[in-house]
Scaffold this motif. Structure first.
Motif, PDB file in Angstrom:
ATOM      1  N   LYS B  89       0.857  -1.190   0.000  1.00 31.52           N
ATOM      2  CA  LYS B  89       0.000   0.000   0.000  1.00 31.52           C
ATOM      3  C   LYS B  89       0.890   1.235   0.000  1.00 31.52           C
ATOM      4  CE  LYS B  89      -4.301  -1.374   2.092  1.00 31.52           C
ATOM      5  NZ  LYS B  89      -4.585  -2.098   3.337  1.00 31.52           N
ATOM      6  N   TYR B  91       1.468   5.396   0.227  1.00 36.20           N
ATOM      7  CA  TYR B  91       0.897   6.648   0.716  1.00 36.20           C
ATOM      8  C   TYR B  91       1.953   7.742   0.575  1.00 36.20           C
ATOM      9  CZ  TYR B  91      -1.206   9.952   4.094  1.00 36.20           C
ATOM     10  OH  TYR B  91      -1.749  11.057   4.714  1.00 36.20           O
ATOM     11  N   TYR B 108      -1.660   9.261  -5.055  1.00 38.42           N
ATOM     12  CA  TYR B 108      -1.219   8.468  -3.899  1.00 38.42           C
ATOM     13  C   TYR B 108      -1.354   9.210  -2.573  1.00 38.42           C
ATOM     14  CZ  TYR B 108       1.004   5.970  -7.759  1.00 38.42           C
ATOM     15  OH  TYR B 108       1.238   5.298  -8.927  1.00 38.42           O
ATOM     16  N   LYS B 110      -3.945  10.017  -0.814  1.00 38.89           N
ATOM     17  CA  LYS B 110      -5.073   9.707   0.074  1.00 38.89           C
ATOM     18  C   LYS B 110      -4.707   8.509   0.927  1.00 38.89           C
ATOM     19  CE  LYS B 110      -9.708  10.642  -1.606  1.00 38.89           C
ATOM     20  NZ  LYS B 110     -10.617   9.986  -2.557  1.00 38.89           N
ATOM     21  N   HIS B 111      -4.940   8.636   2.225  1.00 42.44           N
ATOM     22  CA  HIS B 111      -4.657   7.514   3.118  1.00 42.44           C
ATOM     23  C   HIS B 111      -5.895   6.630   3.158  1.00 42.44           C
ATOM     24  CE1 HIS B 111      -3.525   5.342   6.789  1.00 42.44           C
ATOM     25  NE2 HIS B 111      -2.299   5.660   6.445  1.00 42.44           N
ATOM     26  N   GLU B 112      -5.757   5.411   2.669  1.00 43.18           N
ATOM     27  CA  GLU B 112      -6.942   4.599   2.412  1.00 43.18           C
ATOM     28  C   GLU B 112      -7.326   3.616   3.506  1.00 43.18           C
ATOM     29  OE1 GLU B 112      -6.263   2.708  -1.293  1.00 43.18           O
ATOM     30  OE2 GLU B 112      -6.483   4.563  -2.443  1.00 43.18           O
ATOM     31  N   ASP B 113      -6.377   3.245   4.334  1.00 42.49           N
ATOM     32  CA  ASP B 113      -6.614   2.109   5.207  1.00 42.49           C
ATOM     33  C   ASP B 113      -7.275   2.538   6.504  1.00 42.49           C
ATOM     34  OD1 ASP B 113      -6.680  -0.259   6.420  1.00 42.49           O
ATOM     35  OD2 ASP B 113      -4.515  -0.614   6.395  1.00 42.49           O
ATOM     36  N   ASN B 117      -6.107   3.442  10.691  1.00 34.86           N
ATOM     37  CA  ASN B 117      -6.249   4.854  11.020  1.00 34.86           C
ATOM     38  C   ASN B 117      -6.544   5.133  12.484  1.00 34.86           C
ATOM     39  OD1 ASN B 117      -5.703   6.907   9.334  1.00 34.86           O
ATOM     40  ND2 ASN B 117      -7.499   6.602   8.055  1.00 34.86           N
TER      41      ASN B 117
END
Lengths: 216, 216
Positions: B89, B91, B108, B110-113, B117
């Motif tokens: 992943k 970031y 890239y 955006k923090h997706e997880d 978080n």
């Protein structure tokens, strides 16, 4: 030309390990850190260092066993009183609102030197070289979280050029995260009560080989 | 038990010095840092490291000569694309509003997880060990001042357990000041383009000898 770091941060680690190695109780180690602190200050002054910041104790340290908290608080009070004898300006920074803060040190928590204040805290700006007296800061009941949450409570302390840490660890342990963004870290393997003037001189010699880029 | 640091910060310093030593123009050094970055990622993955953060370039770095800025920007874009091939992943954190930020890397940022978080950013809290994929962060056009002034813009990046810096300097140079308050710093004397897997393994072995106190 021999470059003297304007402001040196001191992490005097290893008192408890030293006590254990010398057959003492952990909390008995702190008292043996006092004479090193005095000697270091005198050595730094002799070399023309203009500012020192000692890592006294932190908010987190206060969660340790009571006899330890008592012992390091007392040692810190004595360290400040001893520094005062050396004709330097003293400034104490930390969370004065918690019961862990020694009342004896409240009189030192005001930052007095307006001249030094103008650029204080900005790690990009070094302070005018003509300050009259050496300044010695102590972090007492300090916490990096406390510092950040209180609008950068330590901002009167300027950029730290070099951090010297005794006791072999290569880490900041929460020591002034903003002021140290560009600092060079020098690690002394020996424990703090085994301080020798040569260690400080070795650090100064090592500092000569570091370039200063301030992130550029 | 062999303790693997959950999150390692990488400061890949020394590309320009390496270029000069090898008879190249300074800006030609960055391209030679790409293969090291890929190899390090694969090695870290093999050892079960769950998160890596690479120091790409800073806002301050962008004040360097134009050909250097161009060269390290390109190298960073390629580094991110190369990491993407490794099934991790990605970031990217940095000031996207300045012209120095490469548009190619906007997707890239955006923090997706969400899972990761919940405790993200709090250096006191380590994240659950069962994240499925390795996470690789890149600081691109990053600045510690920008980070602090923007309400801790990097807060989705959690505590860094160990920082490994190539190129011999013992300093953070503005690398994630909050996430590194408790990090152990390991310095590799060799320049980044001279990366060898053994250096990474030496760092892991050294890490075994560090205690983890988180300021306590």
């Amino acid at each position: 030309m021999f470059r003297i770091p304007r402001h040196i941060g001191i992490i005097p680690d290893g008192n408890r390990r030293w006590a254990k190695e010398n057959g003492l109780q952990k909390e008995e180690g702190y008292a043996f850190g006092l004479e090193p602190g005095r000697k270091l200050l005198q050595t730094a002054k002799k070399f023309g260092v203009q500012e020192l910041t000692y890592y006294g104790f932190t908010v987190d340290n206060c969660k340790r066993p009571k006899e330890q908290v008592k012992a390091f608080s007392r040692a810190c009070i004595e360290a400040v009183k001893s520094a005062e004898q050396e004709n330097v300006k003293i400034y104490v920074v930390g969370n004065t609102k918690s019961s862990c803060f020694p009342k004896e040190l409240l009189p030192y928590t005001k930052h007095e030197d307006f001249e030094n204040n103008c650029h204080a805290g900005n790690p990009k700006v070094s302070i005018s070289q003509h300050a009259k007296e050496m300044r010695v800061n102590f972090l007492i009941n300090y916490g990096w979280e406390w510092d950040m949450k209180n609008n950068w409570a330590s901002k009167d302390i300027p950029r730290v050029d070099m951090v010297i840490r005794w006791g072999g660890m290569c880490r900041l342990s929460g020591f002034l995260p903003i002021q140290t963004v560009y600092s060079d870290f020098y690690i002394v393997k020996d424990l703090w009560p085994d301080f020798k003037e040569e260690q400080f001189e070795d650090a100064l010699n090592w500092y000569q080989k570091q370039d200063i880029t301030l992130g550029g």
